[in-house]
Design an enzyme around this catalytic site. Structure first.
Site, PDB file in Angstrom:
ATOM      1  N   GLU A  39     -12.478  27.625  93.911  1.00 50.14           N
ATOM      2  CA  GLU A  39     -12.751  26.186  93.783  1.00 50.14           C
ATOM      3  C   GLU A  39     -11.489  25.331  93.806  1.00 50.14           C
ATOM      4  O   GLU A  39     -11.473  24.217  93.274  1.00 50.14           O
ATOM      5  CB  GLU A  39     -13.558  25.925  92.511  1.00 50.14           C
ATOM      6  CG  GLU A  39     -13.059  26.664  91.293  1.00 50.14           C
ATOM      7  CD  GLU A  39     -14.086  26.676  90.163  1.00 50.14           C
ATOM      8  OE1 GLU A  39     -14.955  25.784  90.131  1.00 50.14           O
ATOM      9  OE2 GLU A  39     -13.994  27.570  89.302  1.00 50.14           O
ATOM     10  N   ASP A  70     -15.087  21.199  91.648  1.00 54.61           N
ATOM     11  CA  ASP A  70     -13.661  21.338  91.358  1.00 54.61           C
ATOM     12  C   ASP A  70     -12.825  21.286  92.632  1.00 54.61           C
ATOM     13  O   ASP A  70     -11.694  20.796  92.608  1.00 54.61           O
ATOM     14  CB  ASP A  70     -13.405  22.632  90.591  1.00 54.61           C
ATOM     15  CG  ASP A  70     -13.747  22.496  89.116  1.00 54.61           C
ATOM     16  OD1 ASP A  70     -13.038  21.748  88.412  1.00 54.61           O
ATOM     17  OD2 ASP A  70     -14.716  23.111  88.665  1.00 54.61           O
ATOM     18  N   HIS A  87     -19.183  25.550  81.158  1.00 54.28           N
ATOM     19  CA  HIS A  87     -19.327  24.110  80.889  1.00 54.28           C
ATOM     20  C   HIS A  87     -20.458  23.765  79.924  1.00 54.28           C
ATOM     21  O   HIS A  87     -20.513  22.633  79.443  1.00 54.28           O
ATOM     22  CB  HIS A  87     -19.535  23.363  82.207  1.00 54.28           C
ATOM     23  CG  HIS A  87     -18.315  23.343  83.081  1.00 54.28           C
ATOM     24  ND1 HIS A  87     -17.127  22.778  82.685  1.00 54.28           N
ATOM     25  CD2 HIS A  87     -18.104  23.832  84.328  1.00 54.28           C
ATOM     26  CE1 HIS A  87     -16.229  22.916  83.654  1.00 54.28           C
ATOM     27  NE2 HIS A  87     -16.795  23.549  84.653  1.00 54.28           N
ATOM     28  N   ASP A 132     -20.482  44.031  76.911  1.00 52.11           N
ATOM     29  CA  ASP A 132     -21.046  44.784  75.790  1.00 52.11           C
ATOM     30  C   ASP A 132     -22.356  44.190  75.281  1.00 52.11           C
ATOM     31  O   ASP A 132     -23.207  44.921  74.762  1.00 52.11           O
ATOM     32  CB  ASP A 132     -20.035  44.880  74.643  1.00 52.11           C
ATOM     33  CG  ASP A 132     -18.964  45.940  74.883  1.00 52.11           C
ATOM     34  OD1 ASP A 132     -19.103  46.712  75.850  1.00 52.11           O
ATOM     35  OD2 ASP A 132     -17.996  45.995  74.099  1.00 52.11           O
ATOM     36  N   ARG A 165     -21.551  33.215  83.468  1.00 52.16           N
ATOM     37  CA  ARG A 165     -20.241  32.671  83.821  1.00 52.16           C
ATOM     38  C   ARG A 165     -19.438  32.477  82.537  1.00 52.16           C
ATOM     39  O   ARG A 165     -19.797  31.646  81.704  1.00 52.16           O
ATOM     40  CB  ARG A 165     -20.379  31.350  84.570  1.00 52.16           C
ATOM     41  CG  ARG A 165     -19.005  30.775  84.957  1.00 52.16           C
ATOM     42  CD  ARG A 165     -19.076  29.714  86.022  1.00 52.16           C
ATOM     43  NE  ARG A 165     -19.642  28.453  85.572  1.00 52.16           N
ATOM     44  CZ  ARG A 165     -19.599  27.321  86.272  1.00 52.16           C
ATOM     45  NH1 ARG A 165     -19.019  27.315  87.484  1.00 52.16           N
ATOM     46  NH2 ARG A 165     -20.142  26.209  85.820  1.00 52.16           N
TER      47      ARG A 165
END
Length: 266
Positions: A152, A178, A48, A87, A73
């Site tokens: 969620e 959510d 977000h 990576d 996230r």
């Protein structure tokens, strides 16, 4: 030389409480500042907040010398971005919108090299292996990946026990905002029915012998989740802390100015 050990993964396996903070400001300076605050883990929110791969890499560099472990996230649980995040040096991921055991199993596969998974082999070019200076990276990386999945939705809640049973999942995180939207209470995660579902979800995660996690800026609520047995709990966000502190400081001096003006007028 093996890859560096993952302190969050070890702590969650031992069910030691880990306190965290959300990072939504895409600057390395903010990450570095928060890294010195004393939290066990910091979440770089690529879902977000306005992050991309280079800015997430900058956050990881800023936190490298910190005692706070970086969790990333991604915006979505897709193999291609998981590969890039690993990576650039992320060892711990929190993947949003996980609703089934099949999805969780696919995410485990995306974080492991063959034959255990499908992660592409490109460590020679990667920051994760110190640009090929960690000689045993390919042989040891899998064991230090910490995969946290975010439940969620009502569908995800219904499948918690199945998700918890997938080998390679290190913890399950409940997303109240959510979940509230999915339950018809958009913008109101504090609604009694939502909180009932959240607490039930946490209890079922704990009952499934998994580490349970959640985010809330409400300190009383956070403590109640900790008392319930949640293991990794984020207790605020950098955005909210800065917004609140600046607004409160401005308001205090605005009030003093108004009081001073009123006194002078009298």
């Amino acid at each position: 030389m093996p890859v560096a050990s993952n302190p969050l993964k070890k702590a969650l396996a031992e069910r030691r409480l880990q306190l965290g903070l959300w990072l939504g400001l895409p600057t390395a300076t903010t990450a570095e500042l928060c890294g010195g605050a004393g939290f066990d883990w910091l979440l770089v929110d690529g879902e977000h907040a306005p992050f991309d791969i280079p800015t997430i890499a900058a956050q990881l560099r800023a936190l490298e010398a910190s005692t706070s472990h970086a969790v990333v996230r991604p915006p979505i649980g897709e193999t291609w971005i998981i590969k890039q995040l690993l990576d650039i040096g992320a060892q711990s991921l929190l993947v949003p919108m996980v609703e089934s055991a099949e999805q969780a199993r696919a995410l485990v596969s995306a974080t492991r090299y063959p034959p255990r998974g499908i992660r592409g082999v490109g460590a020679a070019l990667a920051r994760a292996s110190s640009y090929n200076r960690v000689g045993d990276y390919l042989a040891t990386a899998d064991n230090e990946i910490c995969l946290l999945v975010q439940v969620e939705t009502l569908k995800g809640l219904a499948n918690i026990e199945e998700i918890a049973g997938i080998e390679g999942v290190d913890g399950i995180f409940i997303g109240p905002s959510d979940l509230a939207a999915d339950m018809g209470h958009l913008g109101n995660p504090g609604h009694p029915k939502v909180q009932e579902a959240v607490r039930s979800g946490l209890e079922r995660i704990i009952g499934s012998r998994q580490a349970a996690g959640i985010l809330t800026a409400d300190e009383t609520l956070a403590q109640s989740y900790i008392d319930l047995g949640a293991t990794f709990v984020a207790v605020g966000t950098d955005v909210t802390l800065l917004s609140r502190a600046t607004a409160e400081l401005a308001a205090r001096f605005q009030n003093k100015r108004q009081s001073s003006t009123a006194t002078q007028g009298y």
